[in-house]
Scaffold this motif. Structure first.
Motif, PDB file in Angstrom:
ATOM      1  N   ASN A  15       0.824  -1.211   0.000  1.00 14.87           N
ATOM      2  CA  ASN A  15       0.000   0.000   0.000  1.00 14.87           C
ATOM      3  C   ASN A  15       0.857   1.259   0.000  1.00 14.87           C
ATOM      4  O   ASN A  15       0.585   2.214  -0.724  1.00 14.87           O
ATOM      5  CB  ASN A  15      -0.946   0.024   1.192  1.00 14.87           C
ATOM      6  N   LYS A  16       1.891   1.267   0.827  1.00 12.93           N
ATOM      7  CA  LYS A  16       2.774   2.433   0.910  1.00 12.93           C
ATOM      8  C   LYS A  16       3.476   2.663  -0.422  1.00 12.93           C
ATOM      9  O   LYS A  16       3.515   3.785  -0.928  1.00 12.93           O
ATOM     10  CB  LYS A  16       3.799   2.258   2.022  1.00 12.93           C
ATOM     11  N   ASP A  17       4.022   1.609  -1.008  1.00 16.11           N
ATOM     12  CA  ASP A  17       4.727   1.752  -2.279  1.00 16.11           C
ATOM     13  C   ASP A  17       3.791   2.223  -3.390  1.00 16.11           C
ATOM     14  O   ASP A  17       4.148   3.092  -4.186  1.00 16.11           O
ATOM     15  CB  ASP A  17       5.392   0.432  -2.678  1.00 16.11           C
ATOM     16  N   PHE A  18       2.582   1.661  -3.431  1.00 15.32           N
ATOM     17  CA  PHE A  18       1.618   2.073  -4.444  1.00 15.32           C
ATOM     18  C   PHE A  18       1.242   3.545  -4.268  1.00 15.32           C
ATOM     19  O   PHE A  18       1.192   4.307  -5.223  1.00 15.32           O
ATOM     20  CB  PHE A  18       0.358   1.206  -4.381  1.00 15.32           C
ATOM     21  N   THR A  19       0.993   3.939  -3.024  1.00 11.88           N
ATOM     22  CA  THR A  19       0.615   5.325  -2.746  1.00 11.88           C
ATOM     23  C   THR A  19       1.725   6.275  -3.152  1.00 11.88           C
ATOM     24  O   THR A  19       1.484   7.309  -3.771  1.00 11.88           O
ATOM     25  CB  THR A  19       0.276   5.497  -1.256  1.00 11.88           C
TER      26      THR A  19
END
Length: 114
Positions: A15-19
């Protein structure tokens, strides 16, 4: 660690990387705007009026709330991010109000009013 915890950690990282990949420009702009409030608070704190020191601290608290919100959004924690945004909004409105109403500000500081 347990398998469930490991999967949660993996999901948080995804989620962090995608965001960051998808919204990096937006998050960067938000962080710059939040940092402006921090520096405005610093400028207000060094001015000559007594109440301005506390108002400057309030604006720095707004900066912290906005920064926390950005961090929480990166990890898909939307509900706590909304709480941080609401706190930032309330403190911003209170700061503007108390700038023009020093008597109410003094009462608010002494827990005389809410």
């Amino acid at each position: 660690m347990s398998e469930i915890i490991n999967e949660l950690i993996k999901r948080f990282e995804i989620n962090k990387d995608f965001t960051l990949d998808y919204h990096l420009a937006t998050l960067d702009g938000l962080e710059k705007k939040a940092r402006c409030l921090f520096f405005i608070g610093e400028s207000i704190k060094i001015s000559e009026y007594k109440n301005n020191t506390q108002l400057g601290c309030m604006l720095q608290e707004v900066f912290l709330d906005l920064t926390n919100s950005i961090y929480l959004i990166m990890y898909s924690h939307y509900r706590p991010a909304y709480h941080s945004l609401r706190s930032a909004l309330e403190l911003t409105v209170a700061s503007v109000y108390f700038t023009d109403h020093p008597v109410e500000f003094h009462k608010w500081q002494k827990d005389g009013i809410d």
